[in-house]
Motif scaffolding. Structure first.
Motif, PDB file in Angstrom:
ATOM      1  N   UNK A   1      49.730  66.286  50.521  1.00 57.39           N
ATOM      2  CA  UNK A   1      48.507  65.928  51.234  1.00 57.39           C
ATOM      3  C   UNK A   1      48.775  65.587  52.694  1.00 57.39           C
ATOM      4  N   UNK A   2      47.739  65.707  53.482  1.00 53.15           N
ATOM      5  CA  UNK A   2      47.721  65.231  54.849  1.00 53.15           C
ATOM      6  C   UNK A   2      46.901  63.948  54.908  1.00 53.15           C
ATOM      7  N   UNK A   3      47.318  63.059  55.804  1.00 50.64           N
ATOM      8  CA  UNK A   3      46.452  61.939  56.141  1.00 50.64           C
ATOM      9  C   UNK A   3      46.145  62.053  57.630  1.00 50.64           C
ATOM     10  N   UNK A   4      44.885  62.290  57.942  1.00 46.02           N
ATOM     11  CA  UNK A   4      44.495  62.527  59.324  1.00 46.02           C
ATOM     12  C   UNK A   4      43.522  61.455  59.809  1.00 46.02           C
ATOM     13  N   UNK A   5      43.652  61.123  61.088  1.00 48.23           N
ATOM     14  CA  UNK A   5      42.795  60.113  61.693  1.00 48.23           C
ATOM     15  C   UNK A   5      41.458  60.740  62.088  1.00 48.23           C
ATOM     16  N   UNK A   6      40.372  60.167  61.618  1.00 50.50           N
ATOM     17  CA  UNK A   6      39.039  60.652  62.011  1.00 50.50           C
ATOM     18  C   UNK A   6      38.442  59.801  63.133  1.00 50.50           C
ATOM     19  N   UNK A   7      38.789  58.511  63.144  1.00 49.00           N
ATOM     20  CA  UNK A   7      38.380  57.620  64.239  1.00 49.00           C
ATOM     21  C   UNK A   7      39.600  56.821  64.664  1.00 49.00           C
ATOM     22  N   UNK A   8      39.794  56.692  65.980  1.00 52.26           N
ATOM     23  CA  UNK A   8      40.954  55.979  66.523  1.00 52.26           C
ATOM     24  C   UNK A   8      41.291  54.765  65.660  1.00 52.26           C
ATOM     25  N   UNK A   9      42.575  54.629  65.339  1.00 50.93           N
ATOM     26  CA  UNK A   9      42.935  53.669  64.297  1.00 50.93           C
ATOM     27  C   UNK A   9      44.084  52.755  64.695  1.00 50.93           C
ATOM     28  N   UNK A  10      44.030  51.549  64.131  1.00 49.14           N
ATOM     29  CA  UNK A  10      45.133  50.605  64.217  1.00 49.14           C
ATOM     30  C   UNK A  10      45.466  50.154  62.800  1.00 49.14           C
ATOM     31  N   UNK A  11      46.750  50.230  62.472  1.00 51.89           N
ATOM     32  CA  UNK A  11      47.157  49.883  61.106  1.00 51.89           C
ATOM     33  C   UNK A  11      48.366  48.963  61.125  1.00 51.89           C
ATOM     34  N   UNK A  12      48.602  48.288  59.997  1.00 52.22           N
ATOM     35  CA  UNK A  12      49.836  47.533  59.797  1.00 52.22           C
ATOM     36  C   UNK A  12      50.603  48.206  58.675  1.00 52.22           C
ATOM     37  N   UNK A  13      51.767  48.720  59.026  1.00 51.92           N
ATOM     38  CA  UNK A  13      52.582  49.444  58.064  1.00 51.92           C
ATOM     39  C   UNK A  13      53.637  48.544  57.451  1.00 51.92           C
ATOM     40  N   UNK A  14      53.916  48.764  56.170  1.00 53.34           N
ATOM     41  CA  UNK A  14      55.118  48.159  55.589  1.00 53.34           C
ATOM     42  C   UNK A  14      55.902  49.279  54.921  1.00 53.34           C
ATOM     43  N   UNK A  15      57.214  49.292  55.117  1.00 53.41           N
ATOM     44  CA  UNK A  15      58.012  50.386  54.573  1.00 53.41           C
ATOM     45  C   UNK A  15      58.291  50.126  53.090  1.00 53.41           C
ATOM     46  N   UNK A  16      58.546  51.201  52.389  1.00 50.38           N
ATOM     47  CA  UNK A  16      58.892  51.133  50.977  1.00 50.38           C
ATOM     48  C   UNK A  16      60.124  50.260  50.765  1.00 50.38           C
ATOM     49  N   UNK A  17      61.104  50.474  51.621  1.00 51.35           N
ATOM     50  CA  UNK A  17      62.351  49.705  51.535  1.00 51.35           C
ATOM     51  C   UNK A  17      62.069  48.201  51.674  1.00 51.35           C
ATOM     52  N   UNK A  18      61.338  47.827  52.703  1.00 47.43           N
ATOM     53  CA  UNK A  18      61.027  46.407  52.910  1.00 47.43           C
ATOM     54  C   UNK A  18      60.206  45.854  51.753  1.00 47.43           C
ATOM     55  N   UNK A  19      59.282  46.644  51.269  1.00 46.07           N
ATOM     56  CA  UNK A  19      58.433  46.155  50.186  1.00 46.07           C
ATOM     57  C   UNK A  19      59.262  45.897  48.930  1.00 46.07           C
ATOM     58  N   UNK A  20      60.208  46.806  48.649  1.00 49.71           N
ATOM     59  CA  UNK A  20      61.028  46.603  47.461  1.00 49.71           C
ATOM     60  C   UNK A  20      61.942  45.386  47.614  1.00 49.71           C
ATOM     61  N   UNK A  21      62.388  45.145  48.835  1.00 50.69           N
ATOM     62  CA  UNK A  21      63.170  43.918  49.055  1.00 50.69           C
ATOM     63  C   UNK A  21      62.305  42.685  48.826  1.00 50.69           C
TER      64      UNK A  21
END
Lengths: 187, 187
Positions: B91-111
DNA sequence: ATCATTTATTGACTTTGGTCAACGAAAAGT
DNA sequence: ACTTTTCGTTGACCAAAGTCAATAAATGAT
């Protein structure tokens, strides 16, 4: 029951003590063909592991039965929605072939979640796996024709085809029995 | 970011320390309209929380875009399948309206799962909630006509209707734009 | 403001699945 | 073994969604 432990161990490590505590909560039950494990309106306060037998998970929409899932030996059988939300089930779970299951109650499972980290981790991993299954099925409905869904099923799960009457497979695919019969007839 | 903490606190109690550790792993990012958060073939190694903006989650089937989901402010945006399995995204994830997000990585989450019980519990609760959402949507595809799905959407999510062009809503509903136009025309 | 592109609507026609009914085969009950 | 349901198939017809094409409306770019 060994089948269940080996399934768990594919997901995460469980110590003997953790498994023993889990196993202590399991209740073995048998159900004859045509009986109901869960009826509409009742809350589903358990998850069960299928030792033997076949189940169908369905609901009634305007007098018609819509089958959402089948459960076989080695699967979990539950109304996971009702189990999670605590709300009443809109679905029935009916026995298609005489069945033996190991049930664990919601209450016991939550106590185990609190008692053992690994079991809570198991709960997460099982939820994740159930997500993957249903997301895949949604995808098939979203992107494939009935015919494609049928052949997809033929390829992936020919066991299901042999054990389940055709009109139930039609319902599972979201089509009428006559349509499935015609799909099969067109070579 | 307060929005995220309050979302979490609806699911389970988090101490200040646990939240602080979680927040430390969050990376703020901004994406302009039409850019891609994830493209086909890449593995999705993050979960993100949408602060602002709109996304669509889709894939290409025989040259046609099939939209599976939209993500708005307050939602998680990820390819959860790819995130869980580690496999490449279809799948693609595409921005439809200008966006701001907070990401957490898989690695950090598993820790964090290993470090804090409550965060692993959060992981379970989030997986359970995602299951409920997709199961509900599968049900709609299984038991309802396109017209019923459309009016269901009108009732539940009129915000979506206003922000998303109609041909994308049609794709989301699993029908052609012309068909949606006709559904709307038949009063 | 104008022009170009994208999006939404409408019409004519096709395709696919649903409906209703009949019939034969298979399965279940006695 | 015989009867009674249930199940699967087939045919004729219907309804709903898809296709293709033309056009209008809305949106974006310059």
């Amino acid at each position: 029951m060994q089948q269940l432990r080996s399934y768990f161990s594919k997901l995460t490590k469980l110590t003997d003590k953790e498994w023993a505590d889990y196993a202590d909560c399991l209740v073995k039950e048998s159900y004859p063909k045509k009986s109901f494990l869960l009826e509409e309106g009742g809350a589903c306060d358990f998850i069960a592991f299928v030792e033997e037998g076949v189940f169908r998970f369905y609901h009634e929409v305007e007098g018609e039965e819509k089958i959402t899932a089948f459960f076989f030996s080695g699967d979990f059988v539950t109304n996971y929605r009702s189990f999670l939300t605590g709300g009443p089930s809109e679905h029935y779970i009916q026995v298609l072939q005489d069945a033996t299951i190991y049930k664990i109650s919601k209450k016991d499972l939550h106590e185990l979640y609190n008692k053992h980290r690994s079991i809570e981790r198991l709960g997460r991993l099982i939820a994740e796996n159930l997500y993957l299954m249903v997301a895949k099925r949604l995808d098939a409905f979203h992107s494939s024709s009935p015919e494609e869904r049928y052949y997809e099923l033929v390829n992936r799960n020919s066991k299901l085809l042999q054990e389940i009457p055709q009109y139930m497979i039609a319902s599972y695919l979201g089509i009428k029995p006559e349509t499935l019969s015609r799909i099969r007839a067109r070579k």
